[in-house]
Design an enzyme around this catalytic site. Structure first.
Site, PDB file in Angstrom:
ATOM      1  N   GLU A 119       0.723  -1.186  -0.141  1.00 58.80           N
ATOM      2  CA  GLU A 119      -0.072  -0.001   0.060  1.00 58.80           C
ATOM      3  C   GLU A 119       0.913   1.206  -0.052  1.00 58.80           C
ATOM      4  OE1 GLU A 119      -3.160  -0.219  -0.497  1.00 58.80           O
ATOM      5  OE2 GLU A 119      -3.284  -2.542  -0.268  1.00 58.80           O
TER       6      GLU A 119
ATOM      7  N   CYS B  25      -1.831   8.740   4.764  1.00 55.22           N
ATOM      8  CA  CYS B  25      -1.864   8.360   3.163  1.00 55.22           C
ATOM      9  C   CYS B  25      -3.154   8.938   2.593  1.00 55.22           C
ATOM     10  CB  CYS B  25      -1.462   7.016   2.982  1.00 55.22           C
ATOM     11  SG  CYS B  25      -2.854   6.051   3.949  1.00 55.22           S
TER      12      CYS B  25
HETATM   13  P1  NAD Z   1       9.187   5.245   3.084  1.00 56.86           P
HETATM   14  O1  NAD Z   1       8.659   4.659   1.886  1.00 56.86           O
HETATM   15  O2  NAD Z   1      10.201   6.160   3.164  1.00 56.86           O
HETATM   16  O3  NAD Z   1       9.305   3.916   4.260  1.00 56.86           O
HETATM   17  C1  NAD Z   1       8.600   2.906   4.480  1.00 56.86           C
HETATM   18  C2  NAD Z   1       9.302   1.892   5.112  1.00 56.86           C
HETATM   19  O4  NAD Z   1      10.228   1.319   3.939  1.00 56.86           O
HETATM   20  C3  NAD Z   1      10.599   2.325   6.153  1.00 56.86           C
HETATM   21  O5  NAD Z   1      10.708   1.300   7.000  1.00 56.86           O
HETATM   22  C4  NAD Z   1      11.678   2.399   5.398  1.00 56.86           C
HETATM   23  O6  NAD Z   1      12.826   2.320   6.238  1.00 56.86           O
HETATM   24  C5  NAD Z   1      11.469   1.248   4.445  1.00 56.86           C
HETATM   25  N1  NAD Z   1      12.491   1.467   3.426  1.00 56.86           N
HETATM   26  C6  NAD Z   1      13.164   2.574   2.355  1.00 56.86           C
HETATM   27  N2  NAD Z   1      13.557   2.035   1.593  1.00 56.86           N
HETATM   28  C7  NAD Z   1      13.538   0.651   1.576  1.00 56.86           C
HETATM   29  C8  NAD Z   1      14.436  -0.415   0.728  1.00 56.86           C
HETATM   30  N3  NAD Z   1      15.136   0.151  -0.299  1.00 56.86           N
HETATM   31  N4  NAD Z   1      14.413  -1.374   1.113  1.00 56.86           N
HETATM   32  C9  NAD Z   1      13.611  -1.892   2.155  1.00 56.86           C
HETATM   33  N5  NAD Z   1      12.740  -0.994   3.000  1.00 56.86           N
HETATM   34  C10 NAD Z   1      13.105   0.213   2.421  1.00 56.86           C
HETATM   35  O7  NAD Z   1       7.469   6.000   3.502  1.00 56.86           O
HETATM   36  P2  NAD Z   1       7.288   6.580   5.001  1.00 56.86           P
HETATM   37  O8  NAD Z   1       8.010   7.913   4.840  1.00 56.86           O
HETATM   38  O9  NAD Z   1       7.814   5.795   6.141  1.00 56.86           O
HETATM   39  O10 NAD Z   1       5.650   6.460   4.707  1.00 56.86           O
HETATM   40  C11 NAD Z   1       5.105   7.757   4.159  1.00 56.86           C
HETATM   41  C12 NAD Z   1       4.666   7.057   2.861  1.00 56.86           C
HETATM   42  O11 NAD Z   1       3.912   5.713   3.301  1.00 56.86           O
HETATM   43  C13 NAD Z   1       3.575   7.940   1.976  1.00 56.86           C
HETATM   44  O12 NAD Z   1       4.107   7.674   0.714  1.00 56.86           O
HETATM   45  C14 NAD Z   1       2.220   7.552   2.342  1.00 56.86           C
HETATM   46  O13 NAD Z   1       1.336   7.612   1.278  1.00 56.86           O
HETATM   47  C15 NAD Z   1       2.683   5.853   2.406  1.00 56.86           C
HETATM   48  N6  NAD Z   1       1.435   5.352   3.114  1.00 56.86           N
HETATM   49  C16 NAD Z   1       0.730   4.499   2.578  1.00 56.86           C
HETATM   50  C17 NAD Z   1      -0.513   4.050   3.439  1.00 56.86           C
HETATM   51  C18 NAD Z   1      -1.649   3.089   2.575  1.00 56.86           C
HETATM   52  O14 NAD Z   1      -2.239   2.552   3.250  1.00 56.86           O
HETATM   53  N7  NAD Z   1      -1.616   3.170   1.078  1.00 56.86           N
HETATM   54  C19 NAD Z   1      -0.628   3.767   4.533  1.00 56.86           C
HETATM   55  C20 NAD Z   1       0.480   4.833   5.302  1.00 56.86           C
HETATM   56  C21 NAD Z   1       1.527   5.406   4.510  1.00 56.86           C
END
Ligand code: NAD
Length: 552
Positions: A297, A331
């Site tokens: 998501e 989100c």
């Molecule tokens: P992010 O993508 O920066 O990080 C999410 C997770 O991924 C973190 O734990 C991060 O450390 C990890 N990560 C980053 N790069 C990685 C890689 N190469 N390999 C493995 N893990 C990696 O997102 P964020 O800033 O924590 O959250 C905000 C984003 O999440 C926004 O875009 C928001 O829209 C989205 N979001 C979506 C939903 C949904 O249900 N659609 C819900 C919550 C948040």
């Protein structure tokens, strides 16, 4: 050890929503939460990784701070190396045989116990750590860390029961069965900073279905993640079923995806990160023992579309709550608004009048409506957008526009107006308390609907406001793919488990609907079993008999 299951066809308890406590002045819950906040603020804790039965420290420290008071360190997070990730995968592998063979009612009981612990003695700890570490107000922490998470666990148990009960028909003489096997390898669970409930659901939904997990929470959510891990243990999740590693995403991701044992990724976060994970899996595809399940998501550019018949006060309230609660870091937060020219002036007046009065500050002061944005990276992104709005002639700031990081990452709730419906701030996700409005000529409803549908690559949430029912029908039909969660005369945030299953398609993810059967089904690989009671003993079919032989 032999496990003897109950000889019953069990009916798991039906899910129900946890009532939201209001934390009003003088209430018992307010006093109790304030006391826990004071305790937690005074401590600086060690946050180890948890691998199998061991809590491990590495000495490679990430300091986790209060976003609204950046000098205040809450904990020292021990970051993991590739070696630790390998150890976590091995711990998950070792735990798999016993956990995947445990009768489902025992797994369900563990997560129902977790729900009850959270509803009672753990509530203040999870809400308090969410407030301090992620800068949520008491109300935002309560609807996330307590209520939504309790709901995830209660409803997931009910949904798992429905899946297990779904069986094929059997023709006479046989019994067909569906065995909902857990996946064979490990699940890599990667969670975002913004919801404590999502952070816990990401590893626990696959675990409920009998899988073992390597969980990587976001570094900026590691404070509440630490307490979630302790709650899993208190509820009886066995060692090795959920293993927690910490660190920068790309390094942990690289190590986890290198394992041939990867069975699935359960991800919530940004679109860019999910793209990276998907590409990495594609690169490694020939090395895996299974085709990994990819459930993600991701981002959004969520809209509010007002029709000329819309109620101005309802739209204004939806814009304020939908765009600014939790600093716009949901989100589902509204970040682009389409307003017909006939209601723009009264709407502008309300927004320009009310938004500057919104109280923002330390979340331990319960009179605040907003806290700080999560970290320096987010602050920089939002400040750059505000600077763009000030300096680019395409935009006009209707309210807000200021940012200040002298004590915490504070970004004022901001309403921007643009005359260019395709401007960057109408297209790209900012994930902050900034909403951009476009005013369309009141006779151009058709064009406005097309703009909503075509302006952003996402498809997460959206809301239409109209008192004209024909407009509602039109928007529902023409925006069918623009949002996975579509609201009529309501703000686009605040989905409740069991009531509005959540998720979007297009570039917003795989739309497997967190907290629903559709998500849980991704964590099993069904096996069909056919048992025949009196097997044939002659390979010849009757049609092979000759007529002569058949004649008496
Ligand atoms: P992010 O993508 O920066 O990080 C999410 C997770 O991924 C973190 O734990 C991060 O450390 C990890 N990560 C980053 N790069 C990685 C890689 N190469 N390999 C493995 N893990 C990696 O997102 P964020 O800033 O924590 O959250 C905000 C984003 O999440 C926004 O875009 C928001 O829209 C989205 N979001 C979506 C939903 C949904 O249900 N659609 C819900 C919550 C948040």
């Amino acid at each position: 050890m032999v496990t003897i299951s109950n000889f019953s066809i069990l009916q798991p308890p039906a899910g129900f929503n946890e009532p939201v406590k209001d934390y009003a002045p003088g209430s018992k819950e307010r006093k109790s939460l304030q006391a826990r906040l004071a305790q937690m603020s005074d401590d600086r804790i060690e946050i180890p990784m948890v691998i199998g039965r061991k809590e491990l420290t590495s000495g490679d420290i990430y300091e986790t701070v209060m976003p609204h008071d950046t000098k205040h360190v809450l904990g020292d997070v021990h970051q993991s190396s590739a070696k630790h990730v390998e150890q976590a995968i091995e711990a998950a592998r070792k735990a798999h045989p016993a956990w995947s063979a445990l009768p489902f009612e025992e797994r369900m009981a563990i997560f129902l116990r977790a729900a009850e612990l959270l509803a009672g003695p753990w509530r203040d700890t999870i809400n308090g750590s969410t407030m301090l570490g992620q800068s949520k107000t008491a109300h935002q922490a309560e609807i996330d860390g307590a209520c939504e998470l309790i709901d995830f666990w209660r409803f997931n148990v009910e949904y798992a029961g429905r899946i297990y009960a779904e069986q094929p028909i059997s023709a006479p003489g046989m019994w067909n069965q569906m065995d909902y096997r857990p996946l064979e390898g490990f699940v890599f669970a990667v969670s975002p900073f913004n919801f404590t409930s999502i952070a816990a659901n990401i590893p626990s939904a696959p675990a409920l279905m009998g899988n073992t997990v390597v969980w990587k929470p976001s570094l900026t959510q590691s404070f509440s993640a630490h307490y979630l891990m302790k709650l899993f243990q208190a509820a009886g999740v066995p060692d090795g079923v959920i293993n927690m590693v910490h660190g920068p995403g790309p390094e942990i991701g690289e190590a986890a995806l290198a394992s041939p044992e990867l069975a699935a990724i359960h991800f919530t976060g940004s679109t860019a990160t999910f793209d990276w994970l998907w590409q990495k899996v594609a690169e490694n595809i020939g090395t895996y023992r299974f085709y990994p399940r990819l459930v993600g998501e991701t981002g959004g550019k969520d809209f509010i579309l007002a029709h000329p018949s819309a109620d101005v006060d309802a739209v204004a309230t939806a814009v304020i709550r939908g765009s600014f609660e939790y600093q716009g870091q949901k989100c589902s937060a509204a970040s682009r608004v389409y307003v017909p020219s006939n209601i723009w002036e009264p709407l502008r007046e309300r927004l320009a009048g009310e938004v500057p009065d919104i109280k923002m500050g330390d979340v331990s002061d319960f009179s605040n409506f907003m806290g700080a944005v999560i970290d320096g990276r987010a602050y920089k992104k939002h400040s750059a957008a505000l600077e763009e709005a000030r300096s680019d002639g395409n935009y006009e700031i209707v309210a807000g526009g200021e940012a200040d990081d002298s004590s915490g990452y504070f970004v004022r709730p901001t309403v921007i107006k643009t005359d260019d419906p395709k401007a960057r701030l109408m297209r790209e996700e900012l994930f902050g308390p900034i909403v951009t409005t476009y005013v369309y000529p009141q006779d151009d409803w058709d064009e406005a609907v097309d703009l909503v549908n075509s302006t952003s690559p996402y498809g997460l949430t959206g809301a239409v406001f109209a008192r004209d029912e024909h407009a509602v029908v039109d928007a529902k039909h023409r925006l069918r793919y623009a949002a996975g969660n579509f609201y009529v005369n309501d703000k686009p945030t605040g989905a409740v488990v069991g009531q509005q299953p959540f998720g979007g398609a297009r570039r917003s993810g795989t739309d497997d609907k967190a907290g629903s059967m559709w998500n849980l089904i991704r964590w099993v690989i069904p096996r069909t079993i056919k048992e025949t009671f009196t097997p044939p003993t002659d390979y010849r079919y009757p049609y092979m008999d000759t007529e002569e032989l058949d004649r008496p």
